[in-house]
Design a protein around this motif. Structure first.
Motif, PDB file in Angstrom:
ATOM      1  N   SER A  73       0.957  -1.026   0.088  1.00 19.30           N
ATOM      2  CA  SER A  73      -0.035  -0.037   0.058  1.00 19.30           C
ATOM      3  C   SER A  73       0.700   1.310   0.126  1.00 19.30           C
ATOM      4  O   SER A  73       0.456   2.298  -0.540  1.00 19.30           O
ATOM      5  N   ARG A  74       1.755   1.035   0.524  1.00 16.22           N
ATOM      6  CA  ARG A  74       2.707   2.340   0.697  1.00 16.22           C
ATOM      7  C   ARG A  74       3.530   2.753  -0.603  1.00 16.22           C
ATOM      8  O   ARG A  74       4.004   3.682  -0.962  1.00 16.22           O
ATOM      9  N   ALA A  75       3.837   1.339  -1.170  1.00 19.11           N
ATOM     10  CA  ALA A  75       4.596   1.591  -2.668  1.00 19.11           C
ATOM     11  C   ALA A  75       3.313   2.107  -3.583  1.00 19.11           C
ATOM     12  O   ALA A  75       3.742   3.067  -4.584  1.00 19.11           O
ATOM     13  N   VAL A  76       2.310   1.745  -3.468  1.00 22.50           N
ATOM     14  CA  VAL A  76       1.138   2.193  -4.392  1.00 22.50           C
ATOM     15  C   VAL A  76       0.797   3.967  -4.377  1.00 22.50           C
ATOM     16  O   VAL A  76       0.883   4.795  -4.920  1.00 22.50           O
ATOM     17  N   LYS A 134      10.811   1.688  -9.475  1.00 19.12           N
ATOM     18  CA  LYS A 134      11.000   0.082  -9.374  1.00 19.12           C
ATOM     19  C   LYS A 134      11.234  -0.246  -8.177  1.00 19.12           C
ATOM     20  O   LYS A 134      10.735  -1.514  -7.619  1.00 19.12           O
ATOM     21  N   LEU A 135      12.181   0.392  -7.443  1.00 21.01           N
ATOM     22  CA  LEU A 135      12.828  -0.062  -6.055  1.00 21.01           C
ATOM     23  C   LEU A 135      11.263  -0.009  -4.901  1.00 21.01           C
ATOM     24  O   LEU A 135      11.146  -0.776  -4.198  1.00 21.01           O
ATOM     25  N   LEU A 136      10.392   0.889  -5.301  1.00 25.98           N
ATOM     26  CA  LEU A 136       9.229   0.799  -4.383  1.00 25.98           C
ATOM     27  C   LEU A 136       8.469  -0.402  -4.420  1.00 25.98           C
ATOM     28  O   LEU A 136       8.045  -1.004  -3.390  1.00 25.98           O
ATOM     29  N   PHE A 137       8.232  -0.766  -5.878  1.00 30.91           N
ATOM     30  CA  PHE A 137       7.349  -2.154  -5.765  1.00 30.91           C
ATOM     31  C   PHE A 137       8.063  -3.450  -5.618  1.00 30.91           C
ATOM     32  O   PHE A 137       7.551  -4.351  -5.382  1.00 30.91           O
ATOM     33  N   ILE A 138       9.591  -3.262  -5.646  1.00 29.27           N
ATOM     34  CA  ILE A 138      10.247  -4.421  -5.518  1.00 29.27           C
ATOM     35  C   ILE A 138      10.016  -4.644  -3.906  1.00 29.27           C
ATOM     36  O   ILE A 138       9.997  -5.871  -3.355  1.00 29.27           O
TER      37      ILE A 138
END
Length: 272
Positions: A164-167, A199-203
């Motif tokens: 949720s934080r990545a989104v 990309k790092l956020l979602f990884i």
């Protein structure tokens, strides 16, 4: 070759130290957890620290999981989950919940862009904000209780808190910032993200995906993709971009959607 080895090690150590410093900055911005006093601060570094927002979610989920393991034998499920939510609010300082309430007040009560932004900056909570926050907390309580009943609470916390934080943070990548940067509490996050940071956020956000089936993850991914697309379009229409409060609201809604999809996928009607 031998002369280069110590130099490469030194560069690697400096890189790790820099990334750890960014993590500490993210920790102090998004939570009330203390960080080392020798942490180096600058506005540009604080902006880059947003890349570790999902990692903060993993840390909070880990703390809550330990607490749940310790106290769950002592109390009924409803009390245990209520305590977890209270502790979560204490750890984050209700940072994201405040954003959800402020956004609801601003967009619900303002008839013009200027009025909406003014209301969102007001520290007082109105009817729209109070109702939205109450419903979100009640729904979260019910969802977490249900996740306990189906033995999926801990993995769901990890995925919910990180993804949720990545989104939410990903909105910085392709939305303009519309609040007054000089006075906004989210000023450090107002700059654009790089593709690497996105990309790092979602990884990081998808690390807990290992606990779930592929079908469940596909449903979660589709749900969040549609929500992000609609939420982005709605923000552009209502505000012309995003504010820090909008990021908090996105995090809260995304987290609830993740729990809803997990529960739906664990019902007998769906064999996933």
């Amino acid at each position: 070759m031998t002369a280069k080895a110590p130099q490469n090690v030194s560069l690697y150590k400096r890189y790790l130290k820099r990334q750890l410093n960014l993590f500490y900055l993210s920790l102090t911005f998004f939570t009330r957890i203390p960080a080392p006093k020798n942490m180096y601060y600058s506005p540009s570094l604080l902006n880059k620290s947003g890349r570790y927002f999902p990692l903060i979610g993993l840390l909070i989920a880990g703390i809550l999981s330990i607490i749940f393991t310790v106290i769950s034998p002592l109390f009924p499920v409803s009390i245990t989950v209520t305590l977890l939510i209270i502790i979560s609010l204490f750890i984050t300082g209700a940072f994201h919940e405040d954003g959800l309430a402020d956004m609801a007040d601003g967009i619900g009560g303002g008839m013009t862009l200027e009025k909406r932004l003014t209301i969102m900056k007001d520290s007082r909570i109105g009817t729209y904000g109070a109702a939205t926050l109450l419903m979100a907390l009640v729904l979260k309580l019910l969802l977490l209780i249900e996740l306990v009943e189906v033995n999926a609470l801990i993995p769901s916390l990890f995925l919910g808190y990180s993804l949720s934080r990545a989104v939410a943070a990903s909105l910085i990548y392709d939305l303009p910032y519309v609040a007054d940067i000089d006075t906004s509490k989210s000023k450090p996050l107002a700059n654009k993200q790089s593709p690497f940071e996105l990309k790092l956020l979602f990884i990081i956000g998808l690390i807990p995906a290992i606990f779930f089936s592929l079908t469940t993850l596909l449903f979660i991914g589709l749900t969040l993709f549609i929500f992000r697309m609609l939420f982005k379009a709605w923000l552009i229409k209502r505000l012309g971009g995003y504010t820090g409060d909008c990021l908090g609201a996105c995090q809260q809604i995304s987290e609830l959607l993740i729990y809803l999809v997990i529960i739906a996928c664990l019902t007998p009607n769906l064999s996933v």
